[in-house]
Write an enzyme that holds these catalytic residues in place. Structure first.
Site, PDB file in Angstrom:
ATOM      1  N   ARG A  57     111.918   6.106  56.775  1.00 33.62           N
ATOM      2  CA  ARG A  57     113.412   5.602  57.358  1.00 33.62           C
ATOM      3  C   ARG A  57     113.416   6.089  58.731  1.00 33.62           C
ATOM      4  O   ARG A  57     112.911   7.127  59.380  1.00 33.62           O
ATOM      5  CB  ARG A  57     114.287   6.564  56.530  1.00 33.62           C
ATOM      6  CG  ARG A  57     114.443   6.023  55.090  1.00 33.62           C
ATOM      7  CD  ARG A  57     115.132   4.341  55.054  1.00 33.62           C
ATOM      8  NE  ARG A  57     115.272   3.800  53.827  1.00 33.62           N
ATOM      9  CZ  ARG A  57     114.592   3.139  53.137  1.00 33.62           C
ATOM     10  NH1 ARG A  57     113.426   2.711  53.623  1.00 33.62           N
ATOM     11  NH2 ARG A  57     114.826   2.786  51.884  1.00 33.62           N
ATOM     12  N   HIS A  81     111.395  -4.207  58.929  1.00 34.53           N
ATOM     13  CA  HIS A  81     111.847  -3.500  57.665  1.00 34.53           C
ATOM     14  C   HIS A  81     111.310  -4.545  56.496  1.00 34.53           C
ATOM     15  O   HIS A  81     111.955  -4.908  55.600  1.00 34.53           O
ATOM     16  CB  HIS A  81     113.328  -3.034  57.484  1.00 34.53           C
ATOM     17  CG  HIS A  81     113.345  -2.013  56.346  1.00 34.53           C
ATOM     18  ND1 HIS A  81     114.356  -1.334  56.365  1.00 34.53           N
ATOM     19  CD2 HIS A  81     112.509  -1.775  55.218  1.00 34.53           C
ATOM     20  CE1 HIS A  81     114.216  -0.361  55.426  1.00 34.53           C
ATOM     21  NE2 HIS A  81     113.147  -0.802  54.695  1.00 34.53           N
TER      22      HIS A  81
HETATM   23  P1  NDP Z   1     108.380   9.151  46.071  1.00 39.48           P
HETATM   24  O1  NDP Z   1     109.674   9.869  45.704  1.00 39.48           O
HETATM   25  O2  NDP Z   1     107.562   8.679  44.960  1.00 39.48           O
HETATM   26  O3  NDP Z   1     107.553  10.074  46.878  1.00 39.48           O
HETATM   27  C1  NDP Z   1     108.218  10.671  47.957  1.00 39.48           C
HETATM   28  C2  NDP Z   1     107.339  11.935  48.529  1.00 39.48           C
HETATM   29  O4  NDP Z   1     107.681  12.453  49.610  1.00 39.48           O
HETATM   30  C3  NDP Z   1     106.616  13.003  47.408  1.00 39.48           C
HETATM   31  O5  NDP Z   1     105.117  13.158  47.530  1.00 39.48           O
HETATM   32  C4  NDP Z   1     107.570  13.972  47.722  1.00 39.48           C
HETATM   33  O6  NDP Z   1     107.027  15.395  47.613  1.00 39.48           O
HETATM   34  C5  NDP Z   1     107.442  14.030  49.414  1.00 39.48           C
HETATM   35  N1  NDP Z   1     108.597  14.773  49.852  1.00 39.48           N
HETATM   36  C6  NDP Z   1     109.969  14.474  49.767  1.00 39.48           C
HETATM   37  N2  NDP Z   1     110.464  15.585  50.382  1.00 39.48           N
HETATM   38  C7  NDP Z   1     109.903  16.383  51.046  1.00 39.48           C
HETATM   39  C8  NDP Z   1     109.866  17.336  52.215  1.00 39.48           C
HETATM   40  N3  NDP Z   1     111.033  17.661  52.268  1.00 39.48           N
HETATM   41  N4  NDP Z   1     108.483  17.823  52.751  1.00 39.48           N
HETATM   42  C9  NDP Z   1     107.566  17.359  52.094  1.00 39.48           C
HETATM   43  N5  NDP Z   1     107.423  16.253  51.351  1.00 39.48           N
HETATM   44  C10 NDP Z   1     108.380  15.697  50.781  1.00 39.48           C
HETATM   45  O7  NDP Z   1     108.788   7.848  46.929  1.00 39.48           O
HETATM   46  P2  NDP Z   1     107.994   6.544  47.233  1.00 39.48           P
HETATM   47  O8  NDP Z   1     106.622   6.962  47.653  1.00 39.48           O
HETATM   48  O9  NDP Z   1     108.330   5.626  46.117  1.00 39.48           O
HETATM   49  O10 NDP Z   1     108.806   5.998  48.736  1.00 39.48           O
HETATM   50  C11 NDP Z   1     108.780   6.757  49.779  1.00 39.48           C
HETATM   51  C12 NDP Z   1     109.727   6.147  50.818  1.00 39.48           C
HETATM   52  O11 NDP Z   1     109.288   5.050  51.341  1.00 39.48           O
HETATM   53  C13 NDP Z   1     111.057   5.768  50.309  1.00 39.48           C
HETATM   54  O12 NDP Z   1     112.221   6.928  50.057  1.00 39.48           O
HETATM   55  C14 NDP Z   1     111.606   4.856  51.131  1.00 39.48           C
HETATM   56  O13 NDP Z   1     112.313   5.785  52.260  1.00 39.48           O
HETATM   57  C15 NDP Z   1     110.400   4.531  52.097  1.00 39.48           C
HETATM   58  N6  NDP Z   1     110.002   2.935  51.782  1.00 39.48           N
HETATM   59  C16 NDP Z   1     109.982   2.009  52.784  1.00 39.48           C
HETATM   60  C17 NDP Z   1     109.629   0.781  52.520  1.00 39.48           C
HETATM   61  C18 NDP Z   1     109.685  -0.228  53.712  1.00 39.48           C
HETATM   62  O14 NDP Z   1     109.459  -1.350  53.632  1.00 39.48           O
HETATM   63  N7  NDP Z   1     109.493   0.247  54.976  1.00 39.48           N
HETATM   64  C19 NDP Z   1     109.693   0.185  51.326  1.00 39.48           C
HETATM   65  C20 NDP Z   1     109.697   1.241  50.125  1.00 39.48           C
HETATM   66  C21 NDP Z   1     109.939   2.466  50.305  1.00 39.48           C
HETATM   67  P3  NDP Z   1     106.602  15.720  46.013  1.00 39.48           P
HETATM   68  O15 NDP Z   1     105.462  14.976  45.506  1.00 39.48           O
HETATM   69  O16 NDP Z   1     106.195  17.143  46.015  1.00 39.48           O
HETATM   70  O17 NDP Z   1     107.792  15.473  45.370  1.00 39.48           O
END
Ligand code: NDP
Length: 318
Positions: free
Chosen positions: A233, A281
């Site tokens: 993001r 995006h």
């Molecule tokens: P998930 O919820 O499956 O994964 C999020 C990951 O981030 C997890 O591994 C989580 O850790 C980690 N995380 C969250 N907070 C922290 C933190 N404070 N410190 C370290 N690690 C952290 O999300 P997705 O993989 O499905 O999607 C990720 C993001 O990708 C979406 O939220 C969106 O913003 C972005 N996105 C962008 C798109 C685009 O077209 N550009 C399309 C789709 C998504 P843990 O595994 O330990 O919980």
């Protein structure tokens, strides 16, 4: 004879003219569910049990007293949480399909190749009609890609990069054990993760903890000539810090897909920077068929009283 629908699914990104395509996608599974567009005046607010939305206007969701599930059209749900009138007892589901994973893996792999072969500079040379046939870039098998966020998408990207010969490191909130990936967790392992990430990929969700996380201090910990890919993001990346890193030569290039304000304003200096590639995006836009398939699974689970897949966790913020 007119059908009386007990339940409606309202979609806010489809016009009334285009709603038939969506009706046809849902009809085989839910002949009793009315599929309607946001602006359809014949829909009674009480019948709205489900909504499928992108950036719903503030206050609108609170008008549906029997709303059971808010289905996000995207993986992130920040566009729904911006509306403070949405009550916390209605579950919000994220949209992450096999197509989302596949397209994100395609995009990030493409972006890694663009950065290892220094294509932003090659494109500048083309614009000047300047023939530069010197050796550029490192080998893929000498390149380590660090993925911030090892969730659904980070894991899919890691698998694809490994299959393409990159070395992959992953960083997440909790410990992970992903085959072939050197995994790091929490803030105390962040420096070790960054130190050897020749390309940093941001796939973190938008939370209080991740906003502004890619700042000058973080970028300075990357090795010299590192590249950056931001597909998480826009608010997570400090653009001033990025420009400083690119202009002083510490960073070699960046591929950016997400921005704090979208569309990115025309006057923004990122548009014309010679070492930046910008996309609008689009990293993992998916087909209507894929969206409908996942929405059907979610509504089926709700109707059967089963746990909903891909529910946004309000405690963790993602
Ligand atoms: P998930 O919820 O499956 O994964 C999020 C990951 O981030 C997890 O591994 C989580 O850790 C980690 N995380 C969250 N907070 C922290 C933190 N404070 N410190 C370290 N690690 C952290 O999300 P997705 O993989 O499905 O999607 C990720 C993001 O990708 C979406 O939220 C969106 O913003 C972005 N996105 C962008 C798109 C685009 O077209 N550009 C399309 C789709 C998504 P843990 O595994 O330990 O919980």
């Amino acid at each position: 004879m007119r059908t009386t629908y007990q339940q409606t699914l309202l979609i806010n990104f489809v016009s009334r003219e285009d709603i038939d395509e969506w009706r046809n996608l849902f009809l085989p599974n839910f002949p009793d569910l009315r599929i309607a567009s946001w602006d359809d005046p014949s829909v009674e607010p009480e019948s709205v049990h489900y909504v499928l939305v992108w950036e719903p206007e503030r206050g609108k969701l609170a008008q549906f007293p029997n709303l059971r599930v808010i289905l996000s059209e995207a993986a992130g749900v920040d566009h729904i949480l911006n509306d403070s009138t949405v009550t916390a007892n209605i579950p919000i589901t994220r949209m992450v399909t096999p197509e989302t994973e596949s397209r994100m893996a395609d995009y990030v792999t493409m972006a890694c190749y663009l950065l290892v072969r220094q294509i932003p500079l090659v494109m500048q040379a083309q614009k000047r009609q300047s023939w530069k046939n010197k050796l550029t870039g490192r080998l893929v098998n000498e390149t380590s890609v660090g993925i911030m966020g090892m969730g659904r998408l980070g894991t899919a990207v890691a698998k694809r990069l490994l299959a393409n010969g990159f070395t992959v490191r992953g960083w997440s909130r909790t410990e992970k054990n992903a085959h072939g990936v050197q995994c790091y967790a929490e803030n105390d392992q962040l420096a070790a993760f960054l130190r050897e990430s020749h390309i940093l990929v941001n796939l973190l969700p938008d939370t209080i903890a991740t906003r502004g996380i890619i700042n000058a201090e973080l970028l300075e910990q990357l090795p010299p000539n590192a590249g950056l890919i931001n597909v998480g993001r826009g608010h997570q990346l400090d653009h001033d810090a990025l420009l400083v890193g690119l202009n002083n030569g510490h960073l070699s290039g960046a591929v950016l897909d997400v921005f704090p304000v979208e569309p990115l304003p025309p006057e923004d200096p990122l548009w014309t920077h010679p070492r930046i590639i910008i996309t609008s995006h689009v990293a993992s836009l998916i087909s209507n068929t894929a969206k409908a398939k996942q929405a059907i699974e979610i509504i089926q689970a709700d109707r059967s009283g089963l746990p909903l897949p891909l529910v946004f966790n309000r405690e963790y913020g993602y």
